[in-house]
Scaffold this motif. Structure first.
Motif, PDB file in Angstrom:
ATOM      1  N   PHE A  90     -17.951   7.261 -30.411  1.00 53.64           N
ATOM      2  CA  PHE A  90     -17.940   8.797 -29.698  1.00 53.64           C
ATOM      3  C   PHE A  90     -16.463   8.811 -29.328  1.00 53.64           C
ATOM      4  N   ASP A 194     -19.834  17.589 -32.221  1.00 53.90           N
ATOM      5  CA  ASP A 194     -19.536  16.482 -32.896  1.00 53.90           C
ATOM      6  C   ASP A 194     -18.943  17.230 -34.170  1.00 53.90           C
ATOM      7  N   THR A 259     -14.397  15.024 -33.114  1.00 54.31           N
ATOM      8  CA  THR A 259     -16.404  14.105 -32.415  1.00 54.31           C
ATOM      9  C   THR A 259     -15.830  13.556 -31.048  1.00 54.31           C
ATOM     10  N   ALA A 305     -23.945  13.499 -30.633  1.00 55.97           N
ATOM     11  CA  ALA A 305     -22.124  13.577 -30.766  1.00 55.97           C
ATOM     12  C   ALA A 305     -22.263  12.595 -32.645  1.00 55.97           C
ATOM     13  N   ASN A 307     -23.202  10.856 -34.429  1.00 57.01           N
ATOM     14  CA  ASN A 307     -24.360  10.887 -35.094  1.00 57.01           C
ATOM     15  C   ASN A 307     -24.105  12.574 -35.886  1.00 57.01           C
ATOM     16  N   GLY A 308     -23.001  13.776 -35.516  1.00 58.80           N
ATOM     17  CA  GLY A 308     -23.335  14.751 -35.748  1.00 58.80           C
ATOM     18  C   GLY A 308     -24.739  15.872 -35.575  1.00 58.80           C
ATOM     19  N   LEU A 310     -25.652  17.332 -32.916  1.00 61.35           N
ATOM     20  CA  LEU A 310     -25.528  17.472 -31.523  1.00 61.35           C
ATOM     21  C   LEU A 310     -26.685  18.672 -31.583  1.00 61.35           C
TER      22      LEU A 310
END
Ligand code: AMP
Ligand code: GLY
Length: 418
Positions: A90, A194, A259, A305, A307-308, A310
């Motif tokens: 993060f 993200d 991100t 976030a 891991n894309g 959101l």
């Protein structure tokens, strides 16, 4: 989930506390941490400014997620190194962190994205300074075009002071950014992103000047409160739509998606919100107030976030009421802070540590300028203020100082939006 937090301030103490409330958490570590954080997380030494060292620690400790608090490691590329080691992180890449690391870059992104912000000029040659100063002011805003921990900015109605600060920066080899002055109350809005979806947290306000009534030099921040009882309805949605989402989209379009936590610092002017600055991380001390009210488990939010994911994350949940944070600073701060003094009364709930360390004899001693962040919560701003100041009255640190007017104007209903 095993989470490693990088950093050592009260912001990281607040992050550690909020993460520790997440039921998904199985282990929590912080590096380099401080005396207060050691009560809630395993502490490891690390040179946070060395991306390879941060990644090596994350791998050795077998982290499932790394959360990077301060801007320096992000600007140095710590998030890239952690991700390259195969661990979710993060925090933005080095390229995306330039939104904070270079004010000129931030202006370029904002211009491309059509985001309202102060007019500005970069000066790198003293011979061009006086003519440029004539194009700005009265009320000059003179900034260091680089990381300066909130202390590289002078806002002044005095041309000679503006010129002197600019000359000091130039003589130190730093390009200078001159900006038009933005009038109106300031807002800090933290957004988790993200790289595509933007999730705003509660809006907050911080207090940058060292003394009551906003007197004295700028600091890293002397206090904060959240949310803003005076905010016009729809303010957060408006800021996201006009200022934050366009920047997130522009960075993605450039192939350097952001991100992590994108922090918009804005002034609410008569022509609407205008961006003062973007930061690439949580703000300190606003985070201490904002996270005190967050009910949603934080580790899950950060992992989504990182891991894309959101877009599928449920709406955030908040406690009702307010949180007020008051910073206790060492004698001499923001100049040369006095350190090494014993602190008593800093173990209470709501007292977050920044510049503290534990001496060999077990005593907690001061080790930095901003020493503690004291957080009070309550159903009203006044109740939250009372709680924070009551906590402070139980703390002793020789020579320390704090502002006595954090959130006072807001509590009195004395803030108006033009
Ligand atoms: P910065 O380091 O850019 O966040 O600036 C520190 C503080 O200086 C901000 O929080 C504002 O209080 C003030 N400031 C910076 N830029 C401006 C501006 N263009 N107009 C008015 N105040 C500003
Ligand atoms: N609260 C100001 C900052 O974190 O930059």
């Amino acid at each position: 989930m095993r989470v490693l937090v990088i950093g050592s301030g009260a912001r990281e103490h607040a992050l550690v506390l909020a993460l520790s409330r997440d039921p998904q958490l199985t282990a929590l570590a912080c590096a380099p941490g401080n005396a207060g954080i050691s009560g809630h997380a395993e502490i490891y030494g690390v040179d946070a400014g060395d991306p390879a060292a941060v990644a090596a620690l994350a791998k050795d400790w077998d982290a499932d997620l790394v959360v990077i608090g301060p801007e320096q490691p992000l600007v140095a590329g710590a998030a890239d190194a952690v991700r390259a080691a195969g661990i979710p992180c993060f925090g933005p890449s080095r390229e995306a962190a330039r939104i904070e690391g270079s004010k000129a870059f931030a202006k370029d992104v904002m211009t491309a994205a059509g985001v309202p912000t102060a007019a500005s000029e970069v000066i790198d040659n003293p011979a061009r300074l006086d003519s440029a100063l004539r194009r700005f002011g009265p009320t000059w805003v003179v900034k260091d075009d680089g990381l300066a921990a909130g202390k590289g900015v002078v806002v002044t109605a005095d041309l000679a002071s503006a010129r002197a600060h600019a000359m000091t920066l130039l003589e130190g080899g730093h390009p200078v950014l001159l900006e038009s002055f933005l009038d109106g109350p300031e807002v800090s809005l933290f957004c988790v992103t993200d790289g595509e979806t933007v999730v705003p947290l509660l809006p907050a306000q911080d207090f940058k000047r060292v003394g009551d009534g906003d007197h004295g030099p700028n600091t890293g921040g002397m206090g904060a409160y959240a949310p803003l009882p005076w905010a016009p309805s729809g303010l957060v949605e408006d800021i996201v739509a006009r200022c934050v989402q366009p920047v997130v989209d522009e960075l993605a379009r450039r192939g350097t998606p952001f991100t992590g936590l994108l922090y918009a610092g804005l002034a609410l002017t008569s022509t609407g919100p205008q961006v003062i600055e973007f930061n690439c991380r949580f703000g300190d001390p606003e985070t201490q107030s904002v996270l005190a009210l967050l009910r949603t488990p934080l580790a899950g939010l950060f992992l989504a976030a990182a891991n894309g994911a959101l877009g599928d994350f449920p709406a955030l949940e908040w406690e009702s009421g307010y949180a007020v944070t008051v910073v206790v600073a060492a004698e001499g701060y923001p100049g040369r802070p006095r350190t090494g003094d014993v602190i008593t009364g800093a173990e209470a709930d709501g007292v977050l540590h920044a510049g503290t360390r534990r001496r060999e004899d077990g005593a907690v001693v001061s080790s930095g300028g901003r020493v503690l962040s004291v957080v009070g919560t309550g159903k009203s701003l006044n109740k939250a203020r009372d709680r924070a100041y009551k906590l402070i009255s139980g703390i002793h640190l020789t020579g320390s100082h704090h502002r006595s007017d954090i959130a006072q104007k807001a509590a009195e209903g004395a803030i108006t939006v033009p």
